[in-house]
Design a protein around this motif. Structure first.
Motif, PDB file in Angstrom:
ATOM      1  N   ASN A 248      43.160  31.463  52.180  1.00 47.01           N
ATOM      2  CA  ASN A 248      42.517  30.720  52.635  1.00 47.01           C
ATOM      3  C   ASN A 248      42.002  30.885  53.979  1.00 47.01           C
ATOM      4  OD1 ASN A 248      42.359  28.341  50.727  1.00 47.01           O
ATOM      5  ND2 ASN A 248      44.619  28.702  50.738  1.00 47.01           N
ATOM      6  N   THR A 249      41.383  32.139  54.163  1.00 53.82           N
ATOM      7  CA  THR A 249      40.900  32.373  55.641  1.00 53.82           C
ATOM      8  C   THR A 249      39.621  31.724  55.643  1.00 53.82           C
ATOM      9  OG1 THR A 249      39.780  34.350  54.215  1.00 53.82           O
ATOM     10  CG2 THR A 249      41.594  34.760  55.881  1.00 53.82           C
ATOM     11  N   ALA A 250      39.110  31.202  56.761  1.00 54.27           N
ATOM     12  CA  ALA A 250      38.046  30.605  56.979  1.00 54.27           C
ATOM     13  C   ALA A 250      36.773  30.891  56.213  1.00 54.27           C
ATOM     14  CB  ALA A 250      37.794  30.394  58.500  1.00 54.27           C
ATOM     15  N   GLU A 251      36.617  32.271  56.222  1.00 54.24           N
ATOM     16  CA  GLU A 251      35.350  32.790  55.420  1.00 54.24           C
ATOM     17  C   GLU A 251      35.677  32.928  54.048  1.00 54.24           C
ATOM     18  OE1 GLU A 251      35.965  34.657  59.336  1.00 54.24           O
ATOM     19  OE2 GLU A 251      37.333  34.182  57.761  1.00 54.24           O
ATOM     20  N   GLY A 252      37.006  32.788  53.778  1.00 56.74           N
ATOM     21  CA  GLY A 252      37.063  32.649  51.846  1.00 56.74           C
ATOM     22  C   GLY A 252      37.694  34.173  51.536  1.00 56.74           C
ATOM     23  N   SER A 253      38.009  34.117  50.149  1.00 57.87           N
ATOM     24  CA  SER A 253      38.551  35.152  49.734  1.00 57.87           C
ATOM     25  C   SER A 253      37.939  35.727  48.536  1.00 57.87           C
ATOM     26  CB  SER A 253      39.878  35.185  49.432  1.00 57.87           C
ATOM     27  OG  SER A 253      40.247  33.836  48.634  1.00 57.87           O
ATOM     28  N   SER A 254      38.327  36.745  47.537  1.00 56.57           N
ATOM     29  CA  SER A 254      37.542  37.104  46.418  1.00 56.57           C
ATOM     30  C   SER A 254      38.166  37.138  45.203  1.00 56.57           C
ATOM     31  CB  SER A 254      36.882  38.435  46.739  1.00 56.57           C
ATOM     32  OG  SER A 254      37.655  39.560  46.661  1.00 56.57           O
ATOM     33  N   VAL A 255      37.765  37.390  44.153  1.00 57.62           N
ATOM     34  CA  VAL A 255      38.249  37.388  42.989  1.00 57.62           C
ATOM     35  C   VAL A 255      37.577  38.352  42.052  1.00 57.62           C
ATOM     36  CG1 VAL A 255      39.281  35.029  42.753  1.00 57.62           C
ATOM     37  CG2 VAL A 255      36.963  35.323  41.858  1.00 57.62           C
ATOM     38  N   TRP A 256      38.504  39.177  41.316  1.00 56.93           N
ATOM     39  CA  TRP A 256      37.693  40.154  40.443  1.00 56.93           C
ATOM     40  C   TRP A 256      38.183  39.908  38.908  1.00 56.93           C
ATOM     41  CZ3 TRP A 256      41.912  42.114  37.776  1.00 56.93           C
ATOM     42  CH2 TRP A 256      43.128  42.184  38.731  1.00 56.93           C
ATOM     43  N   LEU A 257      37.244  40.478  38.112  1.00 52.31           N
ATOM     44  CA  LEU A 257      37.375  40.126  36.662  1.00 52.31           C
ATOM     45  C   LEU A 257      37.345  41.419  35.852  1.00 52.31           C
ATOM     46  CD1 LEU A 257      37.329  38.079  34.240  1.00 52.31           C
ATOM     47  CD2 LEU A 257      35.296  37.979  34.549  1.00 52.31           C
ATOM     48  N   CYS A 258      38.058  41.657  35.123  1.00 52.75           N
ATOM     49  CA  CYS A 258      38.115  42.892  34.196  1.00 52.75           C
ATOM     50  C   CYS A 258      38.183  42.465  32.664  1.00 52.75           C
ATOM     51  CB  CYS A 258      39.295  43.930  34.271  1.00 52.75           C
ATOM     52  SG  CYS A 258      39.059  44.465  36.036  1.00 52.75           S
ATOM     53  N   GLY A 259      37.798  43.109  31.568  1.00 50.64           N
ATOM     54  CA  GLY A 259      37.952  42.905  30.285  1.00 50.64           C
ATOM     55  C   GLY A 259      37.513  44.399  29.635  1.00 50.64           C
ATOM     56  N   TYR A 260      37.284  43.977  28.030  1.00 54.00           N
ATOM     57  CA  TYR A 260      37.113  45.085  27.194  1.00 54.00           C
ATOM     58  C   TYR A 260      35.678  45.014  26.609  1.00 54.00           C
ATOM     59  CZ  TYR A 260      42.028  46.276  27.461  1.00 54.00           C
ATOM     60  OH  TYR A 260      43.504  46.565  28.000  1.00 54.00           O
ATOM     61  N   VAL A 261      35.412  46.214  26.417  1.00 55.67           N
ATOM     62  CA  VAL A 261      34.023  46.183  25.766  1.00 55.67           C
ATOM     63  C   VAL A 261      34.227  47.130  24.632  1.00 55.67           C
ATOM     64  CG1 VAL A 261      32.558  46.233  27.774  1.00 55.67           C
ATOM     65  CG2 VAL A 261      33.471  48.638  27.038  1.00 55.67           C
ATOM     66  N   ASN A 262      33.337  46.699  23.384  1.00 58.62           N
ATOM     67  CA  ASN A 262      33.338  47.214  22.115  1.00 58.62           C
ATOM     68  C   ASN A 262      32.505  48.368  22.000  1.00 58.62           C
ATOM     69  OD1 ASN A 262      34.125  47.494  19.353  1.00 58.62           O
ATOM     70  ND2 ASN A 262      32.898  45.570  18.887  1.00 58.62           N
ATOM     71  N   MET A 263      33.204  49.581  21.641  1.00 52.09           N
ATOM     72  CA  MET A 263      32.372  50.758  21.770  1.00 52.09           C
ATOM     73  C   MET A 263      31.481  51.057  20.680  1.00 52.09           C
ATOM     74  SD  MET A 263      33.512  51.582  24.714  1.00 52.09           S
ATOM     75  CE  MET A 263      32.251  52.995  24.738  1.00 52.09           C
ATOM     76  N   ALA A 264      30.258  51.476  20.700  1.00 55.74           N
ATOM     77  CA  ALA A 264      29.129  51.331  19.613  1.00 55.74           C
ATOM     78  C   ALA A 264      29.637  52.403  18.630  1.00 55.74           C
ATOM     79  CB  ALA A 264      27.848  51.515  20.239  1.00 55.74           C
ATOM     80  N   GLU A 265      30.050  53.420  18.912  1.00 55.11           N
ATOM     81  CA  GLU A 265      30.555  54.591  18.211  1.00 55.11           C
ATOM     82  C   GLU A 265      31.946  54.833  17.885  1.00 55.11           C
ATOM     83  OE1 GLU A 265      28.433  58.270  19.101  1.00 55.11           O
ATOM     84  OE2 GLU A 265      26.576  57.173  19.324  1.00 55.11           O
ATOM     85  N   GLY A 266      32.753  53.719  18.008  1.00 54.71           N
ATOM     86  CA  GLY A 266      34.194  53.706  17.615  1.00 54.71           C
ATOM     87  C   GLY A 266      34.408  54.111  16.254  1.00 54.71           C
ATOM     88  N   GLN A 267      35.405  54.919  15.948  1.00 58.49           N
ATOM     89  CA  GLN A 267      35.867  55.188  14.523  1.00 58.49           C
ATOM     90  C   GLN A 267      36.989  54.615  14.128  1.00 58.49           C
ATOM     91  OE1 GLN A 267      35.844  59.642  15.142  1.00 58.49           O
ATOM     92  NE2 GLN A 267      33.728  59.856  15.603  1.00 58.49           N
ATOM     93  N   GLY A 268      37.603  53.830  14.925  1.00 58.50           N
ATOM     94  CA  GLY A 268      38.989  53.127  14.268  1.00 58.50           C
ATOM     95  C   GLY A 268      38.554  51.837  13.746  1.00 58.50           C
ATOM     96  N   SER A 269      39.435  51.091  13.471  1.00 56.37           N
ATOM     97  CA  SER A 269      39.185  49.995  12.716  1.00 56.37           C
ATOM     98  C   SER A 269      38.699  48.515  13.552  1.00 56.37           C
ATOM     99  CB  SER A 269      40.869  49.345  12.093  1.00 56.37           C
ATOM    100  OG  SER A 269      40.643  47.899  11.841  1.00 56.37           O
ATOM    101  N   GLU A 270      37.661  48.164  13.066  1.00 59.01           N
ATOM    102  CA  GLU A 270      37.008  47.004  13.790  1.00 59.01           C
ATOM    103  C   GLU A 270      37.969  45.706  13.869  1.00 59.01           C
ATOM    104  OE1 GLU A 270      33.588  45.492  15.948  1.00 59.01           O
ATOM    105  OE2 GLU A 270      34.507  47.229  15.597  1.00 59.01           O
ATOM    106  N   ASP A 271      38.535  45.706  12.711  1.00 60.95           N
ATOM    107  CA  ASP A 271      39.519  44.532  12.517  1.00 60.95           C
ATOM    108  C   ASP A 271      40.660  44.712  13.674  1.00 60.95           C
ATOM    109  OD1 ASP A 271      38.105  43.374  10.431  1.00 60.95           O
ATOM    110  OD2 ASP A 271      39.361  44.097   9.136  1.00 60.95           O
ATOM    111  N   GLN A 272      41.317  45.853  13.964  1.00 52.58           N
ATOM    112  CA  GLN A 272      42.240  45.907  14.724  1.00 52.58           C
ATOM    113  C   GLN A 272      41.734  45.883  15.922  1.00 52.58           C
ATOM    114  OE1 GLN A 272      44.988  49.144  14.396  1.00 52.58           O
ATOM    115  NE2 GLN A 272      45.232  49.105  12.240  1.00 52.58           N
TER     116      GLN A 272
END
Length: 347
Positions: A248-272
């Motif tokens: 709660n500094t006077a100027e504020g603070s930050s948040v970051w966000l991560c996650g997963y991307v679905n690879m176009a040429e993946g060779q495994g199970s899409e269901d998994q």
């Protein structure tokens, strides 16, 4: 982030890497540490084992390896990397209808630019955290961390540190110079933020590379205050260190966000692939992630943990502006990266 060059080190610092069997029909390209079985237990219950994990050090490395021909099925990246990965053609959209927690993802974190800015869902948020001022509560008065000006305070010269990460550094600098939405930063605001970082440069002991490093520097007393991810004070508090975390500094603070991307040429199970990301969002995964310093993007699961648990993890409510480290244009990120390298070199 390429938000965090050493996210895996943060987890290793808090928890020894487990050993477990692997299901070979899904390859997850990830930061070391996210193979923790507690983060995806429903997947294990369904398939009898975890996915196969391959690790990278940072997202630039991961991106180059994938362009060079390495194949994964899903890959863990942070929001700032999304435009480049999407433009490269190496990822494909997720099917919203197969994301069990889609309706309860935290819209205030993901924002239109990540979750619903286009007809296609290229980035699926799974984990987030905060960045703020971690400090030695025994040696730094509370009034000195009431503002981000502590980083330009000559009284702390040589006892300060900020991440060796362009996104985190500019999030700090924009906040310190009055900007809370970096996507709308003007040329003048960029120059002001860069000038502020140049001023801070002379006050720093170093630019920290991974959470274990900055935690050690703070525990030893070499660093009294640092711009740090929330898992750093969590780990220090667990060791009994008198750490404060001022969001709660006077100027504020930050948040970051991560996650997963679905690879176009993946060779495994899409269901998994869908089983895996749904397991990451599952309510049973929320507490193990929080104990390692990560909030789940599934807001319903997160809120079920209670305000006290969120506050202890550095993810409680704040009363000041938040700068969300959401995607930037390639041009703006490149300009910031070039300036940051010059600043670190003393120019």
């Amino acid at each position: 982030m390429t938000h965090r060059t050493a996210l895996g080190t943060a987890l290793a610092f808090a928890l020894a890497a487990p050993t477990f069997a692997q299901a070979q029909d899904l390859l997850v390209f990830d930061y070391s540490g996210f193979e923790n079985p507690e983060f995806h237990q429903p997947f294990i219950e369904t398939h009898g084992a975890s996915p196969e994990f391959v690790f990278f050090g940072d997202e630039d490395e991961a991106f180059q390896r994938l362009l060079a021909g390495f194949r994964s099925d899903v890959t863990h990246i942070c929001a700032g990397s999304v435009p480049r990965w999407q433009a490269s053609g190496i990822i494909e959209p997720w099917d919203r209808t197969r994301i069990a927690a889609y309706g309860t993802l935290n819209a205030s974190l993901v924002d239109q630019d990540v979750l619903a800015g286009t007809a296609d869902l290229y980035f699926l948020p799974t984990d987030f955290g905060s960045t703020a001022v971690a400090y030695n509560a025994d040696q730094v008065p509370a009034e000195d961390v009431a503002s981000l000006s502590i980083f330009t305070n000559p009284a702390y010269a040589g006892r300060l540190s900020i991440p060796d990460n362009v996104d985190d550094a500019y999030a700090l600098a924009y906040l310190a110079t009055g900007v809370t939405n970096w996507a709308n930063a003007t040329d003048e605001q960029f120059e002001a933020a860069s000038a502020w970082l140049r001023e801070v440069h002379g006050n720093l002991l170093n630019y920290w590379v991974d959470p274990a490093e900055i935690a050690q520097l703070m525990a030893s007393g070499q660093v009294l205050a640092a711009w740090a991810w929330n898992e750093v004070p969590v780990a220090l508090a667990d060791e009994g260190f008198p750490v404060g975390f001022q969001r709660n500094t006077a100027e504020g603070s930050s948040v970051w966000l991560c996650g997963y991307v679905n690879m176009a040429e993946g060779q495994g199970s899409e269901d998994q692939a869908y089983d895996f990301v749904n397991a990451m969002h599952a309510e049973v995964s929320a507490m193990p992630m929080l104990l390692n310093g990560f909030g789940t993007a599934n807001d319903a699961a997160l809120q079920s943990l209670g305000a006290e648990a969120l506050e202890a993890a550095g993810l409680g409510e704040v009363t000041v502006p938040l700068l969300a480290q959401l995607p930037l244009s390639d041009e703006q990120r490149e300009r910031q990266a070039e300036a940051f390298e010059r600043i670190k070199a003393g120019f």
